[in-house]
Design a protein around this motif. Structure first.
Motif, PDB file in Angstrom:
ATOM      1  N   ASP A   1       0.849  -1.184   0.000  1.00  0.00           N
ATOM      2  CA  ASP A   1       0.000   0.000   0.000  1.00  0.00           C
ATOM      3  C   ASP A   1       0.889   1.240   0.000  1.00  0.00           C
ATOM      4  O   ASP A   1       1.977   1.235   0.580  1.00  0.00           O
ATOM      5  CB  ASP A   1      -0.886   0.027   1.248  1.00  0.00           C
ATOM      6  CG  ASP A   1      -1.891  -1.115   1.277  1.00  0.00           C
ATOM      7  OD1 ASP A   1      -2.142  -1.710   0.205  1.00  0.00           O
ATOM      8  OD2 ASP A   1      -2.410  -1.397   2.364  1.00  0.00           O
TER       9      ASP A   1
ATOM     10  N   TYR B   1     -10.281  -3.768  -1.914  1.00  0.00           N
ATOM     11  CA  TYR B   1      -9.285  -3.242  -0.994  1.00  0.00           C
ATOM     12  C   TYR B   1      -9.894  -2.111  -0.171  1.00  0.00           C
ATOM     13  O   TYR B   1     -10.593  -1.255  -0.668  1.00  0.00           O
ATOM     14  CB  TYR B   1      -8.073  -2.720  -1.769  1.00  0.00           C
ATOM     15  CG  TYR B   1      -7.393  -3.757  -2.625  1.00  0.00           C
ATOM     16  CD1 TYR B   1      -6.379  -4.566  -2.105  1.00  0.00           C
ATOM     17  CD2 TYR B   1      -7.759  -3.936  -3.954  1.00  0.00           C
ATOM     18  CE1 TYR B   1      -5.752  -5.517  -2.895  1.00  0.00           C
ATOM     19  CE2 TYR B   1      -7.136  -4.883  -4.745  1.00  0.00           C
ATOM     20  CZ  TYR B   1      -6.134  -5.669  -4.214  1.00  0.00           C
ATOM     21  OH  TYR B   1      -5.519  -6.610  -4.999  1.00  0.00           O
ATOM     22  N   GLY B   2      -9.563  -2.101   1.108  1.00  0.00           N
ATOM     23  CA  GLY B   2     -10.126  -1.130   2.025  1.00  0.00           C
ATOM     24  C   GLY B   2     -10.972  -1.854   3.056  1.00  0.00           C
ATOM     25  O   GLY B   2     -10.768  -3.041   3.304  1.00  0.00           O
TER      26      GLY B   2
ATOM     27  N   ALA C   1     -11.780   0.277  -2.963  1.00  0.00           N
ATOM     28  CA  ALA C   1     -11.168   0.237  -4.293  1.00  0.00           C
ATOM     29  C   ALA C   1     -11.128  -1.212  -4.756  1.00  0.00           C
ATOM     30  O   ALA C   1     -10.724  -2.091  -3.997  1.00  0.00           O
ATOM     31  CB  ALA C   1      -9.763   0.828  -4.254  1.00  0.00           C
TER      32      ALA C   1
ATOM     33  N   LEU D   1     -13.953   2.550  -8.105  1.00  0.00           N
ATOM     34  CA  LEU D   1     -13.822   3.102  -6.768  1.00  0.00           C
ATOM     35  C   LEU D   1     -15.251   3.352  -6.294  1.00  0.00           C
ATOM     36  O   LEU D   1     -15.979   4.155  -6.890  1.00  0.00           O
ATOM     37  CB  LEU D   1     -13.013   4.398  -6.791  1.00  0.00           C
ATOM     38  CG  LEU D   1     -12.637   5.035  -5.458  1.00  0.00           C
ATOM     39  CD1 LEU D   1     -11.615   4.164  -4.725  1.00  0.00           C
ATOM     40  CD2 LEU D   1     -12.067   6.435  -5.671  1.00  0.00           C
TER      41      LEU D   1
ATOM     42  N   ALA E   1      -7.781  -1.753  -9.086  1.00  0.00           N
ATOM     43  CA  ALA E   1      -6.922  -1.522  -7.923  1.00  0.00           C
ATOM     44  C   ALA E   1      -5.997  -2.698  -7.657  1.00  0.00           C
ATOM     45  O   ALA E   1      -6.360  -3.862  -7.847  1.00  0.00           O
ATOM     46  CB  ALA E   1      -7.770  -1.249  -6.693  1.00  0.00           C
TER      47      ALA E   1
ATOM     48  N   SER F   1      -3.935  -2.036  -4.692  1.00  0.00           N
ATOM     49  CA  SER F   1      -3.590  -1.678  -3.314  1.00  0.00           C
ATOM     50  C   SER F   1      -4.818  -1.129  -2.622  1.00  0.00           C
ATOM     51  O   SER F   1      -5.835  -0.806  -3.267  1.00  0.00           O
ATOM     52  CB  SER F   1      -2.473  -0.628  -3.278  1.00  0.00           C
ATOM     53  OG  SER F   1      -2.994   0.677  -3.511  1.00  0.00           O
ATOM     54  N   ALA F   2      -4.717  -0.993  -1.313  1.00  0.00           N
ATOM     55  CA  ALA F   2      -5.776  -0.335  -0.566  1.00  0.00           C
ATOM     56  C   ALA F   2      -5.737   1.161  -0.836  1.00  0.00           C
ATOM     57  O   ALA F   2      -4.680   1.730  -1.105  1.00  0.00           O
ATOM     58  CB  ALA F   2      -5.610  -0.604   0.928  1.00  0.00           C
ATOM     59  N   PRO F   3      -6.877   1.835  -0.754  1.00  0.00           N
ATOM     60  CA  PRO F   3      -6.874   3.295  -0.869  1.00  0.00           C
ATOM     61  C   PRO F   3      -6.352   3.924   0.414  1.00  0.00           C
ATOM     62  O   PRO F   3      -6.639   3.446   1.511  1.00  0.00           O
ATOM     63  CB  PRO F   3      -8.357   3.626  -1.088  1.00  0.00           C
ATOM     64  CG  PRO F   3      -9.096   2.514  -0.417  1.00  0.00           C
ATOM     65  CD  PRO F   3      -8.235   1.290  -0.565  1.00  0.00           C
TER      66      PRO F   3
ATOM     67  N   VAL G   1      -4.327   5.448  -4.724  1.00  0.00           N
ATOM     68  CA  VAL G   1      -4.406   3.999  -4.864  1.00  0.00           C
ATOM     69  C   VAL G   1      -3.499   3.595  -6.025  1.00  0.00           C
ATOM     70  O   VAL G   1      -3.347   4.341  -6.998  1.00  0.00           O
ATOM     71  CB  VAL G   1      -5.863   3.538  -5.101  1.00  0.00           C
ATOM     72  CG1 VAL G   1      -6.425   4.123  -6.383  1.00  0.00           C
ATOM     73  CG2 VAL G   1      -5.976   2.023  -5.104  1.00  0.00           C
TER      74      VAL G   1
ATOM     75  N   ASN H   1      -2.768   1.057  -9.152  1.00  0.00           N
ATOM     76  CA  ASN H   1      -3.533   0.145  -9.988  1.00  0.00           C
ATOM     77  C   ASN H   1      -2.662  -0.999 -10.507  1.00  0.00           C
ATOM     78  O   ASN H   1      -1.446  -1.039 -10.290  1.00  0.00           O
ATOM     79  CB  ASN H   1      -4.251   0.881 -11.130  1.00  0.00           C
ATOM     80  CG  ASN H   1      -3.299   1.386 -12.215  1.00  0.00           C
ATOM     81  OD1 ASN H   1      -2.112   1.068 -12.254  1.00  0.00           O
ATOM     82  ND2 ASN H   1      -3.851   2.193 -13.123  1.00  0.00           N
TER      83      ASN H   1
END
Length: 429
Positions: free
Chosen positions: A97, A367-368, A379, A385, A405, A407-409, A418, A420
């Motif tokens: 992240d 993610y999130g 995400a 999103l 995505a 990664s986590a936002p 974020v 991609n």
């Protein structure tokens, strides 16, 4: 068995089925692992005033992995997309992240290149985290910041301290365990857990080991794991064995232990018992969970359980406003009452992506969540999103997220960042 009996049985097989009268009951009724249909409730919530945080220093935002309701536009739009290096491939994946410190966003691509990007999208520098002379293609890394240094763990089993100015290596420590967790910095010490179920407390100044802790080894586990949560007094270590250990951060003496269980019937994730939702400390409560059907709330000081919810969590949970928000193990965004562990609402999110001609489908990764701008934000790898209403769980807004995505936002300075799957840092203002 006689021939006559056998013939009688065969004859019976050819007869019409007899439908017995009476109520039909699910064979799973009464089982602890039974999936219960949630009666969604639009319950009022007070998220508190939006907090304009300047930095996001750890996976989960801080050393306790706990962040408040963050400042963000209610209608964020894409401000820029900046390349950070190599994107996902069949052999390599982005796992880190972003972190944000002093107006710079730090990221790691699928080829273990650490990049620094200004908050206007300008590239500042990039360095490789690969050990010297190493040719093996491995991916997997995580970042943290503290004490004026960036700390990175990698799939090669190293913890590396680097200069935020140019990426220069200050020291390297070989942990001897691949796929280490996200590092956590607090009070001059870096804490990390390896996938061999050993944990370390390492001096941030020179990389020397202050103490180690151990848990039981397991055969099946994730390639990398969640980070240690650290307060002014305690260090909470999550192990891939499913054990959570609360220790005094000075010296490492164990204060309490807990172990997460639960299983979601009919899902392959049941084979992996490790902690996926790492510890989050919110006041006197610790939240954590696994991907096989359990989120737990513990008392920070003695580890006693306050409640357990039959909902797995694939990412760090987000407690705010008397609720706990999480993406569960069956791709639902859930809101849980922080006092009781009862589910307030559960919203199904996309589960599979249809491929060409409908011949194959791929799972959607979510993610999130993060709570910012009055919304619960997730995400997703399907290129969206999604912003949800925290009161009812209704989808309030869906924004295109190019390439999906990886990664986590994270939110800092009123901007959501974020990474991609194409290896780009996306910024939404």
């Amino acid at each position: 068995m006689g021939t006559g009996c056998a013939l009688a049985m065969l004859a019976a097989c050819g007869q019409r089925d007899v439908i017995l009268p009476g109520e039909r009951l699910d064979i799973r009724d009464g089982m602890a692992t039974q999936q219960v249909e949630t009666a969604n409730i639009a319950a009022p919530i007070s998220l508190g005033a939006q907090v304009a945080n300047a930095d996001w220093t750890h996976r989960g935002g801080s050393a306790t992995h706990n962040m408040p309701h963050l400042a963000l536009s209610e209608t964020p739009t894409l401000a820029f997309a900046a390349s950070i290096g190599q994107g996902d491939s069949r052999r390599n994946r982005i796992t880190a992240d972003p972190i944000v410190v002093d107006g710079v966003v730090y990221t790691v691509d699928a080829a273990l290149n650490l990049a620094a990007t200004a908050t206007n999208g300008a590239a500042l520098w990039s360095v490789s985290l690969m050990p010297a002379g190493e040719r093996t293609e491995l991916s997997g890394a995580a970042l943290a910041y503290g004490g004026g240094m960036i700390f990175a763990t990698t799939a090669f089993g190293e913890l590396i301290a680097l200069s935020p100015a140019n990426g220069g290596v200050i020291w390297r420590q070989d942990l001897g365990a691949s796929g280490a967790s996200a590092p956590t910095y607090q009070g001059g010490v870096v804490y990390v857990v390896g996938q061999d179920n050993r944990a370390w407390a390492i001096d941030a100044e020179d990389g020397t080991i202050r103490y180690t802790k151990n848990s039981n080894p397991v055969a099946a586990q994730y390639g990398y794991g969640p980070g240690v949560a650290v307060t002014s007094e305690y260090a909470i270590f999550p192990f891939s064995s499913g054990q959570l250990v609360g220790a005094f951060k000075n010296g490492g003496m164990t204060r309490w232990t807990d172990s997460v269980g639960g299983e979601r019937l009919g899902y392959a994730l049941n084979a992996l018992d490790g902690i996926t939702a790492g510890p989050v400390v919110d006041g006197s409560t610790v939240y954590y969970g696994n991907s096989t059907g359990m989120i737990v709330a513990l008392n920070l000081s003695d580890g006693t359980r306050r409640w357990s919810a039959q909902e797995g969590a694939v990412n760090t949970v987000y407690p705010v406003g008397g609720s706990v928000f999480a993406v569960n193990d069956i791709n639902e965004l859930v809101r849980i009452d922080a006092r009781t562990g009862d589910v307030v609402w559960a919203v199904q999110m996309p589960d599979l992506i249809e491929r060409r001609m409908g011949k194959s489908r791929a799972a959607v990764a979510h993610y999130g969540p993060v709570v910012a701008g009055g919304h619960v934000i997730v995400a997703s790898s399907d290129g969206a999103l999604r912003l949800f209403d925290p009161v009812s769980g209704a989808l309030a807004r869906q924004i295109e997220l190019p390439s999906g995505a990886a990664s986590a936002p994270v939110v800092a300075g009123g901007v959501l960042y974020v990474v991609n799957k194409d290896g780009q840092l996306l910024a939404f203002r």
